[in-house]
Design a protein around this motif. Structure first.
Motif, PDB file in Angstrom:
ATOM      1  N   ARG A 315       0.805  -1.213   0.000  1.00 38.64           N
ATOM      2  CA  ARG A 315       0.000   0.000   0.000  1.00 38.64           C
ATOM      3  C   ARG A 315       0.848   1.276   0.000  1.00 38.64           C
ATOM      4  N   PHE A 376      -7.141   1.473  10.905  1.00 33.36           N
ATOM      5  CA  PHE A 376      -7.734   0.651   9.853  1.00 33.36           C
ATOM      6  C   PHE A 376      -9.193   0.333  10.189  1.00 33.36           C
ATOM      7  N   ASN A 381     -13.629  -3.701   6.487  1.00 34.70           N
ATOM      8  CA  ASN A 381     -12.676  -4.042   5.428  1.00 34.70           C
ATOM      9  C   ASN A 381     -11.865  -5.286   5.754  1.00 34.70           C
ATOM     10  N   SER A 382     -11.475  -5.994   4.708  1.00 30.93           N
ATOM     11  CA  SER A 382     -10.613  -7.159   4.844  1.00 30.93           C
ATOM     12  C   SER A 382      -9.264  -6.871   4.195  1.00 30.93           C
ATOM     13  N   ILE A 383      -8.281  -7.714   4.501  1.00 28.08           N
ATOM     14  CA  ILE A 383      -6.921  -7.571   3.981  1.00 28.08           C
ATOM     15  C   ILE A 383      -6.690  -8.628   2.918  1.00 28.08           C
ATOM     16  N   ARG A 389      -5.314  -4.281  -1.907  1.00 27.20           N
ATOM     17  CA  ARG A 389      -6.221  -3.176  -1.570  1.00 27.20           C
ATOM     18  C   ARG A 389      -7.281  -3.664  -0.588  1.00 27.20           C
ATOM     19  N   GLU A 390      -7.857  -2.708   0.113  1.00 25.29           N
ATOM     20  CA  GLU A 390      -8.897  -3.023   1.079  1.00 25.29           C
ATOM     21  C   GLU A 390     -10.180  -3.426   0.357  1.00 25.29           C
TER      22      GLU A 390
END
Length: 503
Positions: A315, A376, A381-383, A389-390
């Motif tokens: 990122r 975060f 959101n997930s990784i 990307r989120e």
């Protein structure tokens, strides 16, 4: 002072072998009190005859090349236990009577308490890596009694370059290579085939195989103690201690994706020297604050932390690491890999990947890592390191980190909401502590990484609950504003804040 128990790894020059795969040496004998080591084929020395380190042996080599080289090295070696009263020089002189010793080393403990730096203290040494491959080779000897030409390969932290001294040895019993090593069939009128019993499913076959190997290790495996057959786990395994090497071992089979994941981490760790240093720092930080644990539970795992570091580095602008999809785009036909319907393809050769143009310092990256995950949006959101990307979370798990290859799986599903909140609070606190160095803090307070490794509640290692909930950027802004004002009241107030912060 700890008693010195030296162990020796040595290589002897024997008769040259013919071309082809290295033949398995004869039975390797062990003294009853410990362990034994020697290499049964002459190896080329590095220029000047100096012993090469891990970085020299693995520089710019693909994961499979390193694996095969290590396996052959292990098959040519034995391990010798040297009691404390035996002179190392006399032992070498005695052994040299049986042939010239091309290479050897003595080692003591796997956990070296004399730390110079975090990086040097935690990384696996060259001797430790070789010992892991040797242990796999010894277990392979046992398994070969049932499955001739099988292979036992290390995976996980032992080979992905992120392992630390004292970590467990994960082993993979590979039965798929058996058919590939069969010699060409002799032409004739008759063809002999070997038949095996049918089983209802592949999982049951895996359980039966590991059950048999576990029994054999328990009753006849030299130095194998405390054998546990954990066959009903998601990934069945046999757990035991190998006394000769001192490793805690987990043996699995039908787990090829784990080996591929190890190769991916090896690739990422080899692309940029900052990657390993950052991962080691984050893991050490997490362990110091009880965010991770060797006991299964609701903690964040080291693998999850490593993936989070990789995602963060993807990122950056410009990125430090490429996404998995971009590595897949660079792959050739020889790189193609599909395991159980999962596309695990990515480029294997490092020289095909363009180096990063990112020049951020390691200190800056560590600070930004804590700032990034301290703010975060874990709630939505997930990784995902495939795309870097989120993404929206597909389920309600507190922490969602997509498995790089089995994309429907969440590698952090075990993490509880309370543990995630603890991670966020500590990340914000750590970002604040690192940024305080820039604000000229008192010399008596630990700086940098030393401050981060203090347990919560220790001097300089914890913030009040109210400040901990505030984003790190707001806390540092308030602190700087109070410092700018030279009025006695504000100076006193700023000093009071610092006193309460590090109480």
């Amino acid at each position: 002072m700890a008693t010195h128990h030296a162990r020796l790894w040595a290589r002897w020059a024997l008769c040259a072998r013919g071309p082809g795969r290295v033949q398995r040496p004869g039975p390797r004998r062990f003294c009853c009190s410990g362990t034994a080591a020697a290499d049964v084929r002459r190896e080329e020395q590095a220029p000047g005859g100096a012993e090469t380190g891990p970085a020299d042996l693995t520089a710019r080599k693909s994961f499979s090349e390193v694996q095969e080289g290590r396996r052959e090295q292990a098959q040519r070696s034995v391990l010798i236990h040297c009691p404390s009263k035996v002179s190392e020089k006399k032992l070498l002189k005695y052994l040299s009577q049986h042939g010239p010793i091309n290479n050897h080393f003595f080692y003591e403990s796997f956990v070296d308490e004399q730390l110079n730096t975090l990086w040097k203290a935690l990384q696996l040494t060259e001797e430790n890596v070789r010992l892991r491959y040797l242990t796999c080779s010894l277990i392979e000897d046992v398994a070969a009694a049932y499955f001739p030409a099988c292979t036992v390969r290390p995976f996980g932290s032992s080979v992905n370059t992120f392992g630390k001294l004292g970590c467990d040895l994960d082993m993979f019993l590979d039965l798929d290579e058996i058919g590939k090593r069969n010699v060409s069939k002799t032409s004739g009128s008759f063809l002999m085939e070997f038949q095996v019993k049918n089983v209802p499913s592949e999982r049951i076959a895996t359980q039966k195989i590991l059950s048999v190997i576990g029994e054999c290790l328990d009753h006849f495996g030299p130095g194998c103690v405390g054998v546990q057959k954990i066959l009903n786990a998601r990934c069945p395994l046999v757990r035991f201690s190998h006394q000769a090497s001192g490793f805690q071992c987990d043996l699995t089979t039908n787990n090829r994706i784990a080996l591929k994941s190890s190769e991916l981490l090896y690739l990422y760790g080899s692309l940029d020297s900052r990657v390993r240093a950052l991962v080691f720092a984050v893991r050490c930080w997490a362990r110091a604050h009880a965010l991770t644990s060797s006991i299964p539970g609701a903690w964040v795992t080291n693998f999850a932390l490593t993936v989070m570091v990789i995602f963060f580095l993807q990122r950056r602008s410009p990125p430090v690491l490429p996404t998995l999809d971009s590595l897949k785009a660079l792959a050739d036909a020889e790189d193609r890999c599909v395991i159980e319907g999962n596309n695990c393809t990515f480029v294997q050769h490092l020289n095909k990947i363009q180096p990063s143009g990112n020049t951020e310092t390691l200190e800056s990256l560590l600070t930004e890592f804590f700032e990034y995950f301290g703010n975060f949006a874990f709630n939505k959101n997930s990784i995902n390191i495939r795309q870097g990307r989120e993404q929206n979370k597909p389920d309600s798990s507190p922490l969602h980190i997509q498995n790089p290859f089995e994309t429907s799986l969440n590698i952090s599903k075990n993490v509880s909401q309370s543990q995630l909140q603890k991670f966020v609070d500590l990340a914000r606190e750590s970002a604040w502590l690192l940024q305080q160095d820039e604000a000229s803090t008192p010399a008596a307070r630990p700086w940098g990484l030393a401050a981060l490794l203090l347990p919560s509640g220790a001097e300089g290692g914890s913030l009040p609950r109210k400040q901990r909930k505030r984003p790190a950027s707001e806390r540092i802004r308030s602190l700087l504003e109070s410092i700018k004002d030279n009025s006695p009241e504000n100076v006193a107030g700023a000093s009071g804040k610092r006193t309460s912060t590090h109480a």
